[in-house]
Motif scaffolding. Sequence first.
Motif, PDB file in Angstrom:
ATOM      1  N   MET A 161    -125.904  27.269   7.484  1.00  0.00           N
ATOM      2  CA  MET A 161    -125.941  28.460   8.334  1.00  0.00           C
ATOM      3  C   MET A 161    -124.657  29.275   8.164  1.00  0.00           C
ATOM      4  SD  MET A 161    -127.667  30.314  10.399  1.00  0.00           S
ATOM      5  CE  MET A 161    -128.954  29.361  11.142  1.00  0.00           C
ATOM      6  N   THR A 162    -123.519  28.603   8.171  1.00  0.00           N
ATOM      7  CA  THR A 162    -122.239  29.297   8.009  1.00  0.00           C
ATOM      8  C   THR A 162    -122.154  29.955   6.633  1.00  0.00           C
ATOM      9  OG1 THR A 162    -121.215  27.650   9.452  1.00  0.00           O
ATOM     10  CG2 THR A 162    -119.733  29.016   8.127  1.00  0.00           C
ATOM     11  N   PHE A 163    -122.518  29.208   5.600  1.00  0.00           N
ATOM     12  CA  PHE A 163    -122.507  29.746   4.242  1.00  0.00           C
ATOM     13  C   PHE A 163    -123.416  30.971   4.151  1.00  0.00           C
ATOM     14  CE2 PHE A 163    -124.205  30.040  -0.071  1.00  0.00           C
ATOM     15  CZ  PHE A 163    -123.036  30.059  -0.824  1.00  0.00           C
ATOM     16  N   THR A 164    -124.619  30.863   4.683  1.00  0.00           N
ATOM     17  CA  THR A 164    -125.578  31.973   4.634  1.00  0.00           C
ATOM     18  C   THR A 164    -125.036  33.202   5.350  1.00  0.00           C
ATOM     19  OG1 THR A 164    -127.457  30.456   4.489  1.00  0.00           O
ATOM     20  CG2 THR A 164    -127.929  32.680   5.252  1.00  0.00           C
ATOM     21  N   ALA A 165    -124.464  33.012   6.514  1.00  0.00           N
ATOM     22  CA  ALA A 165    -123.930  34.143   7.283  1.00  0.00           C
ATOM     23  C   ALA A 165    -122.787  34.830   6.538  1.00  0.00           C
ATOM     24  CB  ALA A 165    -123.456  33.668   8.654  1.00  0.00           C
ATOM     25  N   LEU A 166    -121.843  34.042   6.035  1.00  0.00           N
ATOM     26  CA  LEU A 166    -120.690  34.623   5.342  1.00  0.00           C
ATOM     27  C   LEU A 166    -121.088  35.332   4.054  1.00  0.00           C
ATOM     28  CD1 LEU A 166    -118.086  31.751   5.859  1.00  0.00           C
ATOM     29  CD2 LEU A 166    -118.125  33.988   6.995  1.00  0.00           C
ATOM     30  N   VAL A 167    -121.932  34.698   3.258  1.00  0.00           N
ATOM     31  CA  VAL A 167    -122.349  35.309   1.991  1.00  0.00           C
ATOM     32  C   VAL A 167    -123.216  36.541   2.253  1.00  0.00           C
ATOM     33  CG1 VAL A 167    -123.689  34.948  -0.115  1.00  0.00           C
ATOM     34  CG2 VAL A 167    -122.067  33.215   0.632  1.00  0.00           C
ATOM     35  N   SER A 168    -124.067  36.487   3.260  1.00  0.00           N
ATOM     36  CA  SER A 168    -124.908  37.648   3.588  1.00  0.00           C
ATOM     37  C   SER A 168    -124.062  38.844   4.000  1.00  0.00           C
ATOM     38  CB  SER A 168    -125.898  37.296   4.695  1.00  0.00           C
ATOM     39  OG  SER A 168    -126.810  36.325   4.255  1.00  0.00           O
ATOM     40  N   VAL A 169    -123.048  38.606   4.800  1.00  0.00           N
ATOM     41  CA  VAL A 169    -122.143  39.687   5.193  1.00  0.00           C
ATOM     42  C   VAL A 169    -121.447  40.255   3.953  1.00  0.00           C
ATOM     43  CG1 VAL A 169    -119.986  40.191   6.420  1.00  0.00           C
ATOM     44  CG2 VAL A 169    -121.808  38.931   7.567  1.00  0.00           C
ATOM     45  N   ALA A 170    -120.990  39.388   3.069  1.00  0.00           N
ATOM     46  CA  ALA A 170    -120.346  39.848   1.832  1.00  0.00           C
ATOM     47  C   ALA A 170    -121.315  40.684   0.997  1.00  0.00           C
ATOM     48  CB  ALA A 170    -119.841  38.658   1.020  1.00  0.00           C
ATOM     49  N   LEU A 171    -122.546  40.228   0.860  1.00  0.00           N
ATOM     50  CA  LEU A 171    -123.549  40.956   0.072  1.00  0.00           C
ATOM     51  C   LEU A 171    -123.880  42.311   0.685  1.00  0.00           C
ATOM     52  CD1 LEU A 171    -126.129  38.164  -0.780  1.00  0.00           C
ATOM     53  CD2 LEU A 171    -124.823  39.496  -2.409  1.00  0.00           C
ATOM     54  N   LEU A 172    -124.085  42.334   1.984  1.00  0.00           N
ATOM     55  CA  LEU A 172    -124.534  43.556   2.642  1.00  0.00           C
ATOM     56  C   LEU A 172    -123.442  44.610   2.768  1.00  0.00           C
ATOM     57  CD1 LEU A 172    -126.768  41.967   5.414  1.00  0.00           C
ATOM     58  CD2 LEU A 172    -127.526  43.132   3.338  1.00  0.00           C
ATOM     59  N   PHE A 173    -122.201  44.173   2.963  1.00  0.00           N
ATOM     60  CA  PHE A 173    -121.154  45.142   3.238  1.00  0.00           C
ATOM     61  C   PHE A 173    -120.232  45.461   2.072  1.00  0.00           C
ATOM     62  CE2 PHE A 173    -122.446  43.770   7.473  1.00  0.00           C
ATOM     63  CZ  PHE A 173    -122.735  45.011   8.026  1.00  0.00           C
ATOM     64  N   SER A 174    -120.253  44.674   1.020  1.00  0.00           N
ATOM     65  CA  SER A 174    -119.410  44.988  -0.142  1.00  0.00           C
ATOM     66  C   SER A 174    -119.734  46.354  -0.742  1.00  0.00           C
ATOM     67  CB  SER A 174    -119.512  43.893  -1.199  1.00  0.00           C
ATOM     68  OG  SER A 174    -118.901  42.714  -0.741  1.00  0.00           O
ATOM     69  N   PRO A 175    -121.010  46.676  -1.011  1.00  0.00           N
ATOM     70  CA  PRO A 175    -121.296  48.012  -1.542  1.00  0.00           C
ATOM     71  C   PRO A 175    -120.941  49.136  -0.564  1.00  0.00           C
ATOM     72  CG  PRO A 175    -123.151  46.553  -1.944  1.00  0.00           C
ATOM     73  CD  PRO A 175    -122.212  45.832  -1.029  1.00  0.00           C
ATOM     74  N   VAL A 176    -121.097  48.886   0.733  1.00  0.00           N
ATOM     75  CA  VAL A 176    -120.774  49.896   1.741  1.00  0.00           C
ATOM     76  C   VAL A 176    -119.271  50.192   1.718  1.00  0.00           C
ATOM     77  CG1 VAL A 176    -120.755  50.376   4.227  1.00  0.00           C
ATOM     78  CG2 VAL A 176    -122.728  49.248   3.189  1.00  0.00           C
ATOM     79  N   ILE A 177    -118.471  49.146   1.648  1.00  0.00           N
ATOM     80  CA  ILE A 177    -117.011  49.313   1.609  1.00  0.00           C
ATOM     81  C   ILE A 177    -116.586  50.038   0.337  1.00  0.00           C
ATOM     82  CG2 ILE A 177    -114.823  48.038   1.405  1.00  0.00           C
ATOM     83  CD1 ILE A 177    -116.178  45.880   3.242  1.00  0.00           C
TER      84      ILE A 177
END
Length: 190
Positions: A161-177
């Motif tokens: 769950m922790t891995f999924t949450a952290l990686v998902s945030v990285a995936l979703l927000f990296s292009p936005v940043i």
Amino acid sequence: MDYKELFRRIGTLIVAPKKAWVELVTESPRRDVMAVFVYPLIALCGLAVLLGNFMREGMERGVYQPAIMEMCSYCFALFGGFFLASYLTDMIRQKLLMQSSSMPAAQFFVGYAMSVMFVSDIIVALFPQFFIFKWVLMAYTVKIVWEGSEVVFAVDEERRMTFTALVSVALLFSPVIIRFLFNTLSNLLG
């Protein structure tokens, strides 16, 4: 470039993510995810942004430069976002899972996990009225990461769950940043 295989992979990742991850991991030889998946999809996203601008604004004089700037912004954000998310995923693997660094494994995972994001970017670029649809689809990225974490990195249930949450945030927000930084610098430099 085999676009039929590209779209088949996207469809399988969306419809049956676990089955798709198993296929991708057991594929022999494992193909370079950037060359056969990420770069063609970034190009398709850029083309969709350009066509979408022309569909909305027409082919009038003075439309080309803003359309090309927006296309470059999208492509740069996806390209940079892919590499930033890959780096962050590799760091998360090292710190959370105590696995050794493997940027190719992180790029493999991130490239295929971003498939829903690529599809949603193409749809919204052509049909901006479906913007809310993009966020609904992007939430599905969490499911793809969840399924892939077990198959690709053998993440145990305790850390999944922790891995999924952290990686998902990285995936979703990296292009936005990356896009925010690109647009800010473009506006500053003129």
